[in-house]
Design a protein around this motif. Structure first.
Motif, short mmCIF file in Angstrom:
data_model
loop_
_atom_site.label_atom_id
_atom_site.label_comp_id
_atom_site.label_asym_id
_atom_site.label_seq_id
_atom_site.Cartn_x
_atom_site.Cartn_y
_atom_site.Cartn_z
N ASP A 247 43.18 64.41 -14.58
CA ASP A 247 42.58 64.01 -15.80
C ASP A 247 42.93 64.93 -16.83
O ASP A 247 42.49 64.67 -17.97
CB ASP A 247 40.93 63.79 -15.56
N SER A 248 43.32 65.92 -16.52
CA SER A 248 43.91 67.15 -17.64
C SER A 248 44.78 67.92 -16.87
O SER A 248 44.95 67.94 -15.54
CB SER A 248 42.70 68.03 -18.10
N ASP A 249 45.51 68.95 -17.72
CA ASP A 249 46.35 69.67 -16.86
C ASP A 249 45.84 70.71 -16.00
O ASP A 249 44.94 71.56 -16.53
CB ASP A 249 47.13 70.36 -18.27
N PRO A 250 46.22 70.51 -14.86
CA PRO A 250 45.75 71.42 -13.62
C PRO A 250 46.21 72.87 -14.04
O PRO A 250 45.30 73.77 -13.45
CB PRO A 250 46.04 71.03 -12.58
N LYS A 251 47.18 73.19 -14.69
CA LYS A 251 47.86 74.62 -15.24
C LYS A 251 46.71 75.45 -16.26
O LYS A 251 46.40 76.40 -16.06
CB LYS A 251 49.25 74.65 -15.65
N ALA B 36 40.39 70.49 -13.17
CA ALA B 36 41.03 69.16 -13.38
C ALA B 36 40.80 68.35 -12.05
O ALA B 36 41.09 68.90 -11.15
CB ALA B 36 42.55 69.42 -13.93
N LYS B 37 40.85 67.03 -12.41
CA LYS B 37 40.46 65.95 -11.14
C LYS B 37 41.79 65.27 -11.03
O LYS B 37 42.37 64.85 -11.78
CB LYS B 37 39.36 65.03 -11.51
N LYS B 38 42.03 65.32 -9.59
CA LYS B 38 43.23 64.36 -9.35
C LYS B 38 42.75 63.11 -8.90
O LYS B 38 41.86 62.88 -8.11
CB LYS B 38 44.24 65.11 -8.21
N PHE B 39 43.83 62.05 -9.33
CA PHE B 39 43.39 60.66 -8.87
C PHE B 39 44.34 60.47 -7.70
O PHE B 39 45.54 60.53 -7.48
CB PHE B 39 43.84 59.68 -10.18
N ASP B 40 43.57 59.75 -6.85
CA ASP B 40 44.42 59.36 -5.57
C ASP B 40 44.92 57.97 -5.99
O ASP B 40 46.12 57.74 -5.57
CB ASP B 40 43.29 58.89 -4.58
N GLU B 41 44.47 57.18 -6.92
CA GLU B 41 44.98 55.79 -7.21
C GLU B 41 44.48 55.76 -8.74
O GLU B 41 43.20 56.03 -9.27
CB GLU B 41 44.70 54.75 -6.47
#
Length: 231
Positions: A162-166, A171-176
Motif C-alpha cells: 500500500d506504500s513503498d516498503p523501502k 507498509a502492508k502487502k496485499f495477498d490479492e
C-alpha cells in the motif's frame, strides 16, 4: 496455466552490481524457466533496460532519442539472457518490433506463437518500437497478443504494497488486489497505460520477488507468496 509472459527488470538481473549483468542471477532464472519449459509450459520474456539506461532522469536528451536508447538497452539484455538460456539447453529467439538485421527477428504474432508451441522461449525486445511507451506496456501488449494466461512480474520487491516498503516499514502487502484498485490508488505495479490495458482485456498478473528461492517456478506451480492482481 499453459502460456505465461515473464517480465524481468534489468536491475534485478544486474544483482548487487546494479549495472550490466550478474551471470549467477541470470543462470538461476534460466534454470527455473527450463524446468517450466520441460514440463510443457510456454514462456515469453520481456526484460527492462534499467541496468543500462534510465534516460528519463536526464533533461539534456530529447525524450524520443532517450527512449530509443532504452529500446536498444532491452535488445542487449534479451540477446544476453537468451544466450544464457541456450547455455542450459533451451531454444530461444529474440523478436523486435523493428528490423535489426542478423541481431533479431522482426516480431509477428504467428512467428512468436509458433516458437512457443514448439517449446522455444520467445524474447520480446525493443519495446513496442515507439517512444513514450515503457516495457510495462510492452509486457501487457505482448501478453495479450500471444494470448498468455497470466503475466508474471518478477520484481525487486516481493509483491504489491500500500506504500513503498523501502520508505515505510509499516507498509502492508496485499495477498490479492483487483487491478481497478491498483489503478485507483496508483500503486505502481505497472505504469498506467499497461495497467489499463490489462484491466480492459482481463489479463491477470502475479507479482513476486525475483530474488526468492525458486521464485518463478513456485509462482507458476502455486507455492506463491507474492500478490495476485485480479481482473
Amino acid at each position: 496455466m499453459k502460456r505465461v509472459l515473464l517480465k524481468l527488470s534489468g536491475e534485478a538481473l544486474a544483482g548487487e552490481r546494479h549495472t550490466g549483468f550478474d551471470e549467477a542471477t541470470c543462470l538461476k532464472v534460466a534454470a527455473q524457466v527450463k524446468e517450466l519449459v520441460d514440463e510443457g509450459i510456454e514462456v515469453g520474456v520481456v526484460i527492462g533496460g534499467g541496468n543500462f539506461w534510465r534516460g528519463r532522469t536526464s533533461e539534456n536528451i530529447d525524450r524520443t532519442k532517450s527512449d530509443q536508447i532504452g529500446m536498444l538497452a532491452t535488445v542487449m539484455n534479451c540477446i544476453y539472457v537468451s544466450e544464457i538460456f541456450r547455455s542450459v539447453g533451451m531454444r530461444t529467439k529474440v523478436f523486435t518490433p523493428f528490423a535489426m538485421g542478423p541481431l533479431a527477428e522482426q516480431f509477428t504474432k504467428d512467428k512468436a506463437v509458433e516458437l512457443l508451441e514448439s517449446g522455444g522461449v520467445a524474447f520480446f525486445a525493443g519495446g513496442i518500437g515507439h517512444p513514450y511507451f515503457s516495457t510495462d506496456t510492452t509486457t501487457a501488449l505482448r501478453a495479450l497478443e500471444i494470448e498468455a494466461d497470466v503475466i508474471l512480474l518478477a520484481k525487486a520487491v516481493d509483491g504489491v504494497y500500500d506504500s513503498d516498503p523501502k520508505l515505510n516499514p509499516e507498509a502492508k502487502k496485499f495477498d490479492e488486489i483487483p487491478i481497478q484498485e491498483v489503478i485507483d490508488r496508483k500503486l505502481g505495479v505497472m505504469d498506467l497505460t499497461a495497467s489499463i490495458m490489462c484491466m480492459e482485456n482481463r489479463m491477470p498478473m502475479l507479482v513476486f520477488g525475483l530474488s526468492g528461492e525458486n521464485s518463478i517456478v513456485n509462482t507458476v506451480k502455486g507455492a506463491f507468496s507474492g500478490t495476485k492482481v485480479t481482473v
